[in-house]
Write a protein that holds these residues in place. Structure first.
Motif, PDB file in Angstrom:
ATOM      1  N   ASP A 248       0.840  -1.209   0.000  1.00  0.00           N
ATOM      2  CA  ASP A 248       0.000   0.000   0.000  1.00  0.00           C
ATOM      3  C   ASP A 248       0.872   1.254   0.000  1.00  0.00           C
ATOM      4  OD1 ASP A 248      -2.653  -0.912  -0.109  1.00  0.00           O
ATOM      5  OD2 ASP A 248      -2.718  -1.290   2.044  1.00  0.00           O
ATOM      6  N   LEU A 249       1.937   1.209   0.776  1.00  0.00           N
ATOM      7  CA  LEU A 249       2.855   2.352   0.852  1.00  0.00           C
ATOM      8  C   LEU A 249       3.500   2.621  -0.504  1.00  0.00           C
ATOM      9  CD1 LEU A 249       3.928   4.295   3.011  1.00  0.00           C
ATOM     10  CD2 LEU A 249       5.781   2.689   3.432  1.00  0.00           C
ATOM     11  N   ALA A 250       3.932   1.562  -1.175  1.00  0.00           N
ATOM     12  CA  ALA A 250       4.539   1.718  -2.504  1.00  0.00           C
ATOM     13  C   ALA A 250       3.540   2.337  -3.481  1.00  0.00           C
ATOM     14  CB  ALA A 250       5.021   0.364  -3.013  1.00  0.00           C
ATOM     15  N   LYS A 251       2.307   1.891  -3.414  1.00  0.00           N
ATOM     16  CA  LYS A 251       1.280   2.449  -4.308  1.00  0.00           C
ATOM     17  C   LYS A 251       1.044   3.933  -4.016  1.00  0.00           C
ATOM     18  CE  LYS A 251      -1.051  -1.985  -5.011  1.00  0.00           C
ATOM     19  NZ  LYS A 251      -0.417  -2.176  -6.324  1.00  0.00           N
ATOM     20  N   GLY A 252       1.238   4.325  -2.756  1.00  0.00           N
ATOM     21  CA  GLY A 252       1.136   5.741  -2.409  1.00  0.00           C
ATOM     22  C   GLY A 252       2.179   6.576  -3.126  1.00  0.00           C
ATOM     23  N   HIS A 253       3.372   6.004  -3.347  1.00  0.00           N
ATOM     24  CA  HIS A 253       4.421   6.722  -4.076  1.00  0.00           C
ATOM     25  C   HIS A 253       4.065   6.882  -5.551  1.00  0.00           C
ATOM     26  CE1 HIS A 253       6.582   5.659  -0.435  1.00  0.00           C
ATOM     27  NE2 HIS A 253       7.474   6.580  -0.755  1.00  0.00           N
ATOM     28  N   ILE A 254       3.444   5.878  -6.122  1.00  0.00           N
ATOM     29  CA  ILE A 254       3.021   5.984  -7.525  1.00  0.00           C
ATOM     30  C   ILE A 254       1.939   7.049  -7.652  1.00  0.00           C
ATOM     31  CG2 ILE A 254       2.129   4.739  -9.520  1.00  0.00           C
ATOM     32  CD1 ILE A 254       4.910   3.802  -8.466  1.00  0.00           C
ATOM     33  N   SER A 255       0.997   7.060  -6.697  1.00  0.00           N
ATOM     34  CA  SER A 255      -0.047   8.090  -6.705  1.00  0.00           C
ATOM     35  C   SER A 255       0.555   9.481  -6.587  1.00  0.00           C
ATOM     36  CB  SER A 255      -1.042   7.843  -5.568  1.00  0.00           C
ATOM     37  OG  SER A 255      -1.714   6.611  -5.727  1.00  0.00           O
ATOM     38  N   ALA A 256       1.561   9.622  -5.724  1.00  0.00           N
ATOM     39  CA  ALA A 256       2.225  10.918  -5.555  1.00  0.00           C
ATOM     40  C   ALA A 256       2.936  11.325  -6.840  1.00  0.00           C
ATOM     41  CB  ALA A 256       3.217  10.851  -4.398  1.00  0.00           C
ATOM     42  N   LEU A 257       3.607  10.376  -7.475  1.00  0.00           N
ATOM     43  CA  LEU A 257       4.332  10.672  -8.710  1.00  0.00           C
ATOM     44  C   LEU A 257       3.374  11.135  -9.809  1.00  0.00           C
ATOM     45  CD1 LEU A 257       7.102  10.581 -10.134  1.00  0.00           C
ATOM     46  CD2 LEU A 257       6.609   8.200 -10.735  1.00  0.00           C
ATOM     47  N   LYS A 258       2.239  10.483  -9.900  1.00  0.00           N
ATOM     48  CA  LYS A 258       1.257  10.848 -10.930  1.00  0.00           C
ATOM     49  C   LYS A 258       0.601  12.199 -10.639  1.00  0.00           C
ATOM     50  CE  LYS A 258       0.212   6.106 -12.384  1.00  0.00           C
ATOM     51  NZ  LYS A 258      -0.799   5.017 -12.436  1.00  0.00           N
ATOM     52  N   HIS A 259       0.635  12.613  -9.371  1.00  0.00           N
ATOM     53  CA  HIS A 259      -0.008  13.867  -8.961  1.00  0.00           C
ATOM     54  C   HIS A 259       0.959  15.041  -8.929  1.00  0.00           C
ATOM     55  CE1 HIS A 259      -2.791  16.469  -6.712  1.00  0.00           C
ATOM     56  NE2 HIS A 259      -1.821  16.695  -5.825  1.00  0.00           N
ATOM     57  N   ILE A 260       2.247  14.784  -9.056  1.00  0.00           N
ATOM     58  CA  ILE A 260       3.243  15.797  -8.687  1.00  0.00           C
ATOM     59  C   ILE A 260       3.153  17.066  -9.540  1.00  0.00           C
ATOM     60  CG2 ILE A 260       5.178  14.995 -10.136  1.00  0.00           C
ATOM     61  CD1 ILE A 260       6.893  15.418  -7.480  1.00  0.00           C
ATOM     62  N   ASN A 261       2.741  16.948 -10.779  1.00  0.00           N
ATOM     63  CA  ASN A 261       2.647  18.145 -11.615  1.00  0.00           C
ATOM     64  C   ASN A 261       1.513  19.078 -11.190  1.00  0.00           C
ATOM     65  OD1 ASN A 261       4.866  17.788 -13.379  1.00  0.00           O
ATOM     66  ND2 ASN A 261       3.731  16.220 -14.498  1.00  0.00           N
ATOM     67  N   GLU A 262       0.620  18.568 -10.310  1.00  0.00           N
ATOM     68  CA  GLU A 262      -0.464  19.409  -9.783  1.00  0.00           C
ATOM     69  C   GLU A 262      -0.021  20.182  -8.540  1.00  0.00           C
ATOM     70  OE1 GLU A 262      -3.220  19.411 -11.658  1.00  0.00           O
ATOM     71  OE2 GLU A 262      -2.151  17.912 -12.872  1.00  0.00           O
ATOM     72  N   VAL A 263       1.144  19.841  -8.025  1.00  0.00           N
ATOM     73  CA  VAL A 263       1.632  20.459  -6.786  1.00  0.00           C
ATOM     74  C   VAL A 263       2.303  21.788  -7.103  1.00  0.00           C
ATOM     75  CG1 VAL A 263       3.312  20.223  -4.920  1.00  0.00           C
ATOM     76  CG2 VAL A 263       1.909  18.268  -5.588  1.00  0.00           C
ATOM     77  N   CYS A 264       2.045  22.761  -6.258  1.00  0.00           N
ATOM     78  CA  CYS A 264       2.736  24.043  -6.361  1.00  0.00           C
ATOM     79  C   CYS A 264       3.532  24.233  -5.079  1.00  0.00           C
ATOM     80  CB  CYS A 264       1.724  25.175  -6.547  1.00  0.00           C
ATOM     81  SG  CYS A 264       2.496  26.801  -6.695  1.00  0.00           S
ATOM     82  N   GLY A 265       4.842  24.099  -5.173  1.00  0.00           N
ATOM     83  CA  GLY A 265       5.679  24.243  -3.992  1.00  0.00           C
ATOM     84  C   GLY A 265       5.913  22.925  -3.304  1.00  0.00           C
ATOM     85  N   CYS A 266       5.644  22.874  -2.009  1.00  0.00           N
ATOM     86  CA  CYS A 266       5.961  21.708  -1.181  1.00  0.00           C
ATOM     87  C   CYS A 266       4.710  21.280  -0.419  1.00  0.00           C
ATOM     88  CB  CYS A 266       7.076  22.071  -0.205  1.00  0.00           C
ATOM     89  SG  CYS A 266       7.647  20.727   0.823  1.00  0.00           S
ATOM     90  N   LYS A 267       4.333  20.001  -0.543  1.00  0.00           N
ATOM     91  CA  LYS A 267       3.097  19.515   0.071  1.00  0.00           C
ATOM     92  C   LYS A 267       3.357  18.192   0.779  1.00  0.00           C
ATOM     93  CE  LYS A 267      -1.426  20.072   0.570  1.00  0.00           C
ATOM     94  NZ  LYS A 267      -2.415  20.030  -0.522  1.00  0.00           N
ATOM     95  N   ALA A 268       2.813  18.055   2.000  1.00  0.00           N
ATOM     96  CA  ALA A 268       2.988  16.838   2.795  1.00  0.00           C
ATOM     97  C   ALA A 268       1.705  16.019   2.808  1.00  0.00           C
ATOM     98  CB  ALA A 268       3.386  17.192   4.226  1.00  0.00           C
ATOM     99  N   TYR A 269       1.884  14.697   2.812  1.00  0.00           N
ATOM    100  CA  TYR A 269       0.754  13.770   2.901  1.00  0.00           C
ATOM    101  C   TYR A 269       1.104  12.637   3.864  1.00  0.00           C
ATOM    102  CZ  TYR A 269      -0.965  15.956  -1.404  1.00  0.00           C
ATOM    103  OH  TYR A 269      -1.401  16.852  -2.342  1.00  0.00           O
ATOM    104  N   ASN A 270       0.131  12.283   4.703  1.00  0.00           N
ATOM    105  CA  ASN A 270       0.265  11.105   5.555  1.00  0.00           C
ATOM    106  C   ASN A 270      -0.040   9.844   4.760  1.00  0.00           C
ATOM    107  OD1 ASN A 270       0.788  12.584   7.883  1.00  0.00           O
ATOM    108  ND2 ASN A 270      -1.351  12.599   8.551  1.00  0.00           N
ATOM    109  N   LEU A 271       0.775   8.807   4.956  1.00  0.00           N
ATOM    110  CA  LEU A 271       0.456   7.488   4.422  1.00  0.00           C
ATOM    111  C   LEU A 271       0.291   6.546   5.612  1.00  0.00           C
ATOM    112  CD1 LEU A 271       2.782   7.076   1.285  1.00  0.00           C
ATOM    113  CD2 LEU A 271       0.450   7.985   1.426  1.00  0.00           C
ATOM    114  N   GLY A 272      -0.941   6.297   5.949  1.00  0.00           N
ATOM    115  CA  GLY A 272      -1.297   5.395   7.040  1.00  0.00           C
ATOM    116  C   GLY A 272      -2.691   4.865   6.792  1.00  0.00           C
ATOM    117  N   THR A 273      -3.168   3.992   7.688  1.00  0.00           N
ATOM    118  CA  THR A 273      -4.511   3.421   7.518  1.00  0.00           C
ATOM    119  C   THR A 273      -5.569   4.228   8.248  1.00  0.00           C
ATOM    120  OG1 THR A 273      -4.358   1.996   9.466  1.00  0.00           O
ATOM    121  CG2 THR A 273      -3.491   1.116   7.383  1.00  0.00           C
TER     122      THR A 273
END
Length: 352
Positions: A248-273
């Motif tokens: 699940d954690l690895a899939k979170g990285h793929i989701s982040a990578l696919k979303h990264i062009n929507e980010v402006c600056g620096c954004k934090a996300y929790n990966l937990g259940t």
């Protein structure tokens, strides 16, 4: 042509699982790792974890044995490939070791990241996903912990402080230079392994984390589990943690990578259940998965241990379209499969 993604520390536990997902999603990961925590089989140049990723995926993995603290070697990698983004896992990660040798942690973790940032700037690459940690929250002021929770207060070990300081570097960088797109992924407690049982967590020496220690007790590598503290303000007195399956954690990285062009600056996300389990509940879940007895004893609390730490993962679900799907019992099943298939981890010559 597939996008090149630089994966620092890609031979490690979370990095290796993410490399599998990158390949399965059509990316071309380029792994750099100094192998300080990786097993390289006799007669081979690449870590055993990388060779097993190739078995799982049927794909050849591009691997370079490079230490990020050696800027010249790192620059040679940037010279060779045109990366669309960086995934930064590399770093020393033992809490106990960081307490006994703090300067090594500051030098390696901060120095490596600064070298990486300078290379990115030199080659006009500004997209990065950073492997951070829930330790940046310090002592929780409220539960569950969301991304607006204060960070940096009450962090009890140098490892956690390096994660926080690196986050601060990235935040300052994004404020100063608008072209940066930075995602900080704050992990809670990764557990489990790939369903194949071919890759998993392979601590060098006694495990620092609960579940690998439990698995080693079950397989016979350790005689007994010490549970540190049974007087916390929790339902059974033992510490409560948010365990998340490493896949699940690895899939979170793929989701982040696919979303990264929507980010402006620096954004934090929790990966937990979003759900906490006590140490005793986690031990019981592993007993059921393994059908093994787990002898344990209670021991005094360790300096810096906390009673209850669990995530609010709502933001990742809303903005990254990511949710942790796998249960604690599934984490234990997959961890036990890895442990039984690899009683001594990636090193077949080590004795139980």
């Amino acid at each position: 042509m597939s996008e090149y993604i630089l994966v620092t520390g890609g031979a490690g536990y979370i990095g290796s699982h993410t490399v599998v997902d990158l390949l399965e999603n059509g990316f071309c990961p380029v792994v750099v790792d100094n192998c300080v925590n990786a097993i390289v089989a006799e007669g081979h140049k690449t870590p055993e974890s990388i060779r097993r990723i190739e078995t799982i995926t049927g794909e050849k993995v591009i691997f370079h044995n490079v230490d990020l603290c050696n800027k010249k070697d790192l620059e040679s990698i940037f010279e060779k490939y045109k990366f669309s983004a960086i995934m930064h896992f590399a770093g020393l990660k033992s809490v106990n070791e960081s307490v006994s040798n703090p300067m090594n942690y500051y030098e390696v973790n901060l120095g490596a990241t600064i070298n990486l940032i300078e290379c990115m700037k030199a080659y006009n690459i500004f997209n990065i996903v950073f492997s951070s940690s829930a330790t940046v929250y310090g002592i929780p002021e409220r539960l569950p912990i969301d991304e607006s929770h204060p960070v940096g207060n009450g962090i009890t070990n140098p490892y956690g402080k390096t994660k926080y300081f690196i986050e601060e570097i990235f935040r300052d960088l994004a404020k100063a230079e608008s072209q940066w797109k930075i995602i900080l992924l704050r992990y809670f407690n990764p557990v489990g392994s790939h369903v194949s049982g071919l890759i998993g967590e392979d601590p060098q020496g006694p495990p620092n984390n609960l579940m690998p220690y439990v698995a080693q007790v079950a397989i016979g590598r350790r005689p007994i589990l010490s549970i540190f503290g049974n007087d916390y303000d929790t339902p059974d007195g033992t510490g409560v943690r948010d365990f998340i399956h490493v896949v699940d954690l690895a899939k979170g990285h793929i989701s982040a990578l696919k979303h990264i062009n929507e980010v402006c600056g620096c954004k934090a996300y929790n990966l937990g259940t979003g759900k906490g389990y006590s140490v005793l509940e986690a031990v019981e879940a592993f007993k059921e998965a393994s059908n093994k007895d787990i002898p344990y004893k209670f021991a005094p609390r360790r300096l810096g241990d906390l009673g209850d730490v669990h995530a609010d993962p709502t933001l990742a679900k809303k903005e990254l379209n990511w949710t942790a799907n796998w249960s604690l019992s599934r984490m234990c099943e997959d961890l036990w499969r890895w442990q039984t298939m690899n009683p001594t981890g990636y090193n077949p010559n080590e004795k139980i």
